[in-house]
Scaffold this motif. Structure first.
Motif, PDB file in Angstrom:
ATOM      1  N   ALA A   1       7.309  20.358  13.844  1.00 22.00           N
ATOM      2  CA  ALA A   1       7.780  19.446  13.238  1.00 22.00           C
ATOM      3  C   ALA A   1       6.965  18.975  12.041  1.00 22.00           C
ATOM      4  O   ALA A   1       7.464  18.972  10.843  1.00 22.00           O
ATOM      5  CB  ALA A   1       7.613  17.991  13.927  1.00 22.00           C
ATOM      6  N   ALA A   2       5.552  19.104  12.076  1.00 21.69           N
ATOM      7  CA  ALA A   2       4.672  18.941  10.961  1.00 21.69           C
ATOM      8  C   ALA A   2       5.071  20.023   9.760  1.00 21.69           C
ATOM      9  O   ALA A   2       5.020  19.759   8.583  1.00 21.69           O
ATOM     10  CB  ALA A   2       3.361  18.864  11.337  1.00 21.69           C
ATOM     11  N   ALA A   3       5.427  21.372  10.355  1.00 28.39           N
ATOM     12  CA  ALA A   3       5.544  22.432   9.470  1.00 28.39           C
ATOM     13  C   ALA A   3       6.613  22.123   8.417  1.00 28.39           C
ATOM     14  O   ALA A   3       6.869  22.329   7.282  1.00 28.39           O
ATOM     15  CB  ALA A   3       5.188  23.781  10.055  1.00 28.39           C
ATOM     16  N   ILE A   4       7.731  21.607   9.173  1.00 29.09           N
ATOM     17  CA  ILE A   4       9.033  21.347   8.640  1.00 29.09           C
ATOM     18  C   ILE A   4       9.075  20.423   7.632  1.00 29.09           C
ATOM     19  O   ILE A   4       9.476  20.567   6.473  1.00 29.09           O
ATOM     20  CB  ILE A   4      10.227  21.055   9.648  1.00 29.09           C
ATOM     21  N   ILE A   5       8.189  19.272   7.993  1.00 30.21           N
ATOM     22  CA  ILE A   5       8.030  18.116   7.081  1.00 30.21           C
ATOM     23  C   ILE A   5       7.261  18.559   5.817  1.00 30.21           C
ATOM     24  O   ILE A   5       7.631  18.350   4.769  1.00 30.21           O
ATOM     25  CB  ILE A   5       7.348  16.843   7.741  1.00 30.21           C
ATOM     26  N   ALA A   6       6.002  19.566   5.906  1.00 31.48           N
ATOM     27  CA  ALA A   6       5.399  20.011   4.895  1.00 31.48           C
ATOM     28  C   ALA A   6       6.256  20.669   4.176  1.00 31.48           C
ATOM     29  O   ALA A   6       6.236  20.701   2.645  1.00 31.48           O
ATOM     30  CB  ALA A   6       4.149  20.930   5.470  1.00 31.48           C
ATOM     31  N   LEU A   7       7.121  21.653   4.689  1.00 32.34           N
ATOM     32  CA  LEU A   7       8.066  22.574   3.762  1.00 32.34           C
ATOM     33  C   LEU A   7       9.230  21.569   2.869  1.00 32.34           C
ATOM     34  O   LEU A   7       9.372  22.028   1.697  1.00 32.34           O
ATOM     35  CB  LEU A   7       8.707  23.679   4.599  1.00 32.34           C
ATOM     36  N   THR A   8       9.584  20.686   3.828  1.00 32.86           N
ATOM     37  CA  THR A   8      10.575  19.743   2.995  1.00 32.86           C
ATOM     38  C   THR A   8       9.663  19.233   1.682  1.00 32.86           C
ATOM     39  O   THR A   8      10.338  19.282   0.766  1.00 32.86           O
ATOM     40  CB  THR A   8      10.926  18.441   3.755  1.00 32.86           C
ATOM     41  N   ALA A   9       8.519  18.842   1.891  1.00 36.15           N
ATOM     42  CA  ALA A   9       7.622  18.251   0.882  1.00 36.15           C
ATOM     43  C   ALA A   9       7.256  19.282  -0.224  1.00 36.15           C
ATOM     44  O   ALA A   9       7.765  19.056  -1.484  1.00 36.15           O
ATOM     45  CB  ALA A   9       6.349  17.807   1.289  1.00 36.15           C
ATOM     46  N   ASP A  10       7.311  20.513   0.111  1.00 33.26           N
ATOM     47  CA  ASP A  10       7.051  21.629  -0.717  1.00 33.26           C
ATOM     48  C   ASP A  10       8.223  21.959  -1.642  1.00 33.26           C
ATOM     49  O   ASP A  10       8.027  22.115  -2.763  1.00 33.26           O
ATOM     50  CB  ASP A  10       6.764  23.101  -0.129  1.00 33.26           C
ATOM     51  N   LEU A  11       9.611  21.608  -1.099  1.00 37.12           N
ATOM     52  CA  LEU A  11      10.710  22.028  -1.703  1.00 37.12           C
ATOM     53  C   LEU A  11      11.663  20.628  -2.318  1.00 37.12           C
ATOM     54  O   LEU A  11      12.500  21.067  -2.966  1.00 37.12           O
ATOM     55  CB  LEU A  11      11.509  22.722  -0.727  1.00 37.12           C
ATOM     56  N   THR A  12      10.875  19.737  -2.428  1.00 41.92           N
ATOM     57  CA  THR A  12      11.683  18.487  -3.039  1.00 41.92           C
ATOM     58  C   THR A  12      10.610  17.646  -4.077  1.00 41.92           C
ATOM     59  O   THR A  12       9.137  18.004  -3.750  1.00 41.92           O
ATOM     60  CB  THR A  12      12.233  17.535  -1.925  1.00 41.92           C
ATOM     61  N   ARG A  13      10.934  17.368  -5.055  1.00 43.88           N
ATOM     62  CA  ARG A  13      10.179  16.450  -6.027  1.00 43.88           C
ATOM     63  C   ARG A  13       9.762  15.175  -5.353  1.00 43.88           C
ATOM     64  O   ARG A  13      10.321  14.523  -4.633  1.00 43.88           O
ATOM     65  CB  ARG A  13      10.859  16.133  -7.124  1.00 43.88           C
TER      66      ARG A  13
ATOM     67  N   ALA B   1      14.628  11.513   5.156  1.00 40.61           N
ATOM     68  CA  ALA B   1      15.477  10.612   5.669  1.00 40.61           C
ATOM     69  C   ALA B   1      16.797  11.534   6.486  1.00 40.61           C
ATOM     70  O   ALA B   1      17.169  11.371   7.633  1.00 40.61           O
ATOM     71  CB  ALA B   1      16.142   9.886   4.921  1.00 40.61           C
ATOM     72  N   ALA B   2      17.041  12.600   5.796  1.00 38.20           N
ATOM     73  CA  ALA B   2      17.711  13.789   6.416  1.00 38.20           C
ATOM     74  C   ALA B   2      17.468  14.378   7.654  1.00 38.20           C
ATOM     75  O   ALA B   2      18.323  14.301   8.482  1.00 38.20           O
ATOM     76  CB  ALA B   2      18.235  14.814   5.347  1.00 38.20           C
ATOM     77  N   ILE B   3      16.301  14.521   7.735  1.00 36.64           N
ATOM     78  CA  ILE B   3      15.646  14.964   9.046  1.00 36.64           C
ATOM     79  C   ILE B   3      15.596  14.087  10.036  1.00 36.64           C
ATOM     80  O   ILE B   3      15.933  14.275  11.248  1.00 36.64           O
ATOM     81  CB  ILE B   3      14.307  15.573   8.575  1.00 36.64           C
ATOM     82  N   GLY B   4      15.358  12.811   9.756  1.00 37.81           N
ATOM     83  CA  GLY B   4      15.262  11.656  10.906  1.00 37.81           C
ATOM     84  C   GLY B   4      16.586  11.399  11.174  1.00 37.81           C
ATOM     85  O   GLY B   4      16.892  11.389  12.243  1.00 37.81           O
ATOM     86  N   ILE B   5      17.681  11.663  10.420  1.00 38.89           N
ATOM     87  CA  ILE B   5      19.177  11.020  10.798  1.00 38.89           C
ATOM     88  C   ILE B   5      19.660  12.337  11.599  1.00 38.89           C
ATOM     89  O   ILE B   5      20.110  11.943  12.830  1.00 38.89           O
ATOM     90  CB  ILE B   5      20.085  11.135   9.706  1.00 38.89           C
ATOM     91  N   SER B   6      19.107  13.521  11.600  1.00 39.69           N
ATOM     92  CA  SER B   6      19.571  14.541  12.166  1.00 39.69           C
ATOM     93  C   SER B   6      19.055  14.656  13.629  1.00 39.69           C
ATOM     94  O   SER B   6      19.625  14.981  14.665  1.00 39.69           O
ATOM     95  CB  SER B   6      19.091  15.960  11.604  1.00 39.69           C
TER      96      SER B   6
ATOM     97  N   ALA C   1      16.867  20.592   1.981  1.00 39.44           N
ATOM     98  CA  ALA C   1      16.798  19.570   3.132  1.00 39.44           C
ATOM     99  C   ALA C   1      17.711  19.872   4.084  1.00 39.44           C
ATOM    100  O   ALA C   1      17.563  19.537   5.433  1.00 39.44           O
ATOM    101  CB  ALA C   1      17.137  18.001   2.226  1.00 39.44           C
ATOM    102  N   ALA C   2      18.950  20.264   3.862  1.00 37.98           N
ATOM    103  CA  ALA C   2      20.151  20.268   4.806  1.00 37.98           C
ATOM    104  C   ALA C   2      19.902  21.522   5.927  1.00 37.98           C
ATOM    105  O   ALA C   2      19.904  21.457   6.818  1.00 37.98           O
ATOM    106  CB  ALA C   2      21.529  20.692   4.067  1.00 37.98           C
ATOM    107  N   GLY C   3      19.169  22.728   5.245  1.00 35.62           N
ATOM    108  CA  GLY C   3      18.788  23.610   6.163  1.00 35.62           C
ATOM    109  C   GLY C   3      17.641  23.340   6.989  1.00 35.62           C
ATOM    110  O   GLY C   3      17.764  23.520   8.073  1.00 35.62           O
ATOM    111  N   LEU C   4      16.780  22.702   6.713  1.00 33.86           N
ATOM    112  CA  LEU C   4      15.529  22.200   7.344  1.00 33.86           C
ATOM    113  C   LEU C   4      16.015  21.101   8.456  1.00 33.86           C
ATOM    114  O   LEU C   4      15.542  21.174   9.625  1.00 33.86           O
ATOM    115  CB  LEU C   4      14.414  21.681   6.583  1.00 33.86           C
ATOM    116  N   ALA C   5      17.085  20.094   7.933  1.00 34.88           N
ATOM    117  CA  ALA C   5      17.485  19.218   9.104  1.00 34.88           C
ATOM    118  C   ALA C   5      18.195  19.994  10.085  1.00 34.88           C
ATOM    119  O   ALA C   5      17.926  19.740  11.113  1.00 34.88           O
ATOM    120  CB  ALA C   5      18.262  18.116   8.055  1.00 34.88           C
TER     121      ALA C   5
END
Length: 452
Positions: A112-124, A133-138, A9-13
């Protein structure tokens, strides 16, 4: 969140924020320097400011869908490469046309859409909201930082140097992707996080979602049109370009603090309609204030604080309303269309702002923002406020493939507090919209993967 999830999440943000920082840094300065380029006219300068929005809007959903086919990371690398090339084209440009081309290329790297999708792949499922939320704040911090650092940096390295810096930011993004973001064990469609092609028709015909798309469209049209001429007004008022940050910084800091009570009022006190209508009305009055007092620096500072407060507030409230309004299992598609609408607004804000500047002068652009806000006010007045429901993803497990979908949906809807239920067998989950105040959590857990 697990350590691997926090790292991802930190890396993608960080990747998202460095890219947006590069896009936004030129916003407070491009209008000042682009007029000196060969071939520049106010209309073309406005186009240069907003051009990224058009290609961003056009390619964001298609590239997100492409990431389902060829993988997330190849699409993100490709998008960062396009952003890098666009930055270099703009940095080397010897005319306004080269800058426009560079900005078009920058926007075409719509990841943006690919990053959101990758975030979903890498989190439960249970912690995915934190990653988003981390991405939105960034993104919010990137916008604030860009306004503050853009003017002094341009004074040191020039506008071409700023584009060279954005190219370096693209390289930094690639390095972060390679070193910090792990490869997902497997990728799949996440309907609450990314667009799904067969849902687009339903989303774009939903009356409430259409109004919310128009709302974000008009917010970004107003903001980008403001920056077509605001830097010029500040210079005419006697504030040197390198000191514009002294006006932006306090306005940004005040806005961050000022928006908090209004978010609480909207989200926890149920006053969404009042906050929305009041914000849009205040935005219209602020644009009128810029028209009347754009040569009075202290008043401009006050107006900026007000406008930034409204912008930050609505950037939080409007996506929340989209999430509540979108049917279960369609949030990703609804947010994709919503995001595309925002970038179309940015493009037209630059274009209409430049056209008004060319035809009627600097002050007329502020009236464009005011008129846009007045049209928006009419729409906001009759906006149906969605019911305050939460989203929940119920993991069904491998046995879900053997279920009678219709029967299970009816059983889920029979649970007190469950208002909508959609089964996604390909994901092995059920997407729910629930009233948390009424939900029978214990009964809902009987539908978990281990107990079906």
């Amino acid at each position: 969140m697990l350590a691997s999830e926090r790292r991802a999440a930190a890396g993608l943000a960080a990747i998202f924020s460095t890219r947006m920082l590069g896009l936004f840094m030129v916003l407070p300065v491009l209008a000042l320097y682009a007029h000196d380029l060969p071939g520049a006219t106010p209309l073309l300068v406005g186009l240069a400011i907003g051009a990224y929005g058009l290609t961003q809007a056009l390619f964001q959903i298609p590239l997100g869908l492409l990431s389902d086919r060829i993988g997330r990371k190849p699409v993100i690398y490709g998008g960062l490469l396009l952003f890098l090339i666009g930055s270099l084209v703009a940095a080397l440009a010897d005319s306004i046309y080269g800058v426009i081309l560079g900005r078009v290329l920058q926007g075409s790297g719509a990841i943006a859409a690919a990053i959101i999708a990758l975030t979903a792949d890498l989190t439960r499922d249970a912690v995915r909201t934190k990653g988003m939320a981390a991405i939105g704040i960034s993104v919010a911090l990137s916008f604030a930082a860009a306004l503050v650092v853009g003017p002094p940096l341009t004074g040191l390295i020039g506008i071409s140097g700023l584009f060279w810096l954005t190219a370096l930011l693209a390289l930094a993004g690639m390095l972060l992707l390679a070193q910090m973001v792990p490869d997902p064990e497997h990728s799949k469609v996440h309907r609450d996080a990314q667009p799904v092609l067969d849902q687009l028709a339903g989303v774009v015909h939903d009356p409430t979602l259409i109004r919310l798309d128009l709302a974000i469209f008009m917010l970004h049209l107003t903001m980008v049109s403001l920056f077509v001429v605001l830097p010029l007004s500040l210079r005419e008022a006697g504030l040197p370009v390198t000191e514009h940050w002294t006006l932006y910084l306090p306005a940004v800091l005040v806005a961050i603090l000022a928006m908090v009570p209004f978010i609480v009022l909207a989200e926890r006190r149920g006053q969404v309609r009042s906050v929305l209508i009041g914000s849009v009305a205040t935005l219209a009055l602020s644009m009128l204030g810029f028209y009347l007092f754009n040569q009075t620096l202290w008043l401009v500072g006050v107006l900026l604080a007000v406008v930034f407060t409204i912008f930050n507030l609505l950037e939080a409230v409007l996506p929340s309303l989209v999430s509540k309004a979108a049917p279960a299992g369609t949030k990703g598609t609804a947010m994709g269309v919503f995001s595309s609408s925002q970038f179309v607004g940015a493009f037209l804000g630059g274009l209409l702002g430049g056209l008004a500047h060319e035809q009627f002068g600097v002050a007329s652009v502020y009236l464009v923002g005011m008129l846009t806000a007045l049209v928006w006010l009419r729409l906001a007045w009759s906006l149906p406020i969605p019911e305050n429901l939460s989203r929940h993803v119920l993991t069904l497990g491998a046995s879900g493939a053997m279920l009678d979908v219709s029967s299970l949906e009816q059983r889920l809807l029979a649970v007190p507090g469950v208002k909508e239920a959609v089964i996604a067998l390909d994901e092995g989950v059920a997407y729910l919209k629930v009233d948390s105040r009424q939900l029978d959590w214990a009964r809902l857990q009987t539908f978990s993967a281990a107990r079906i």
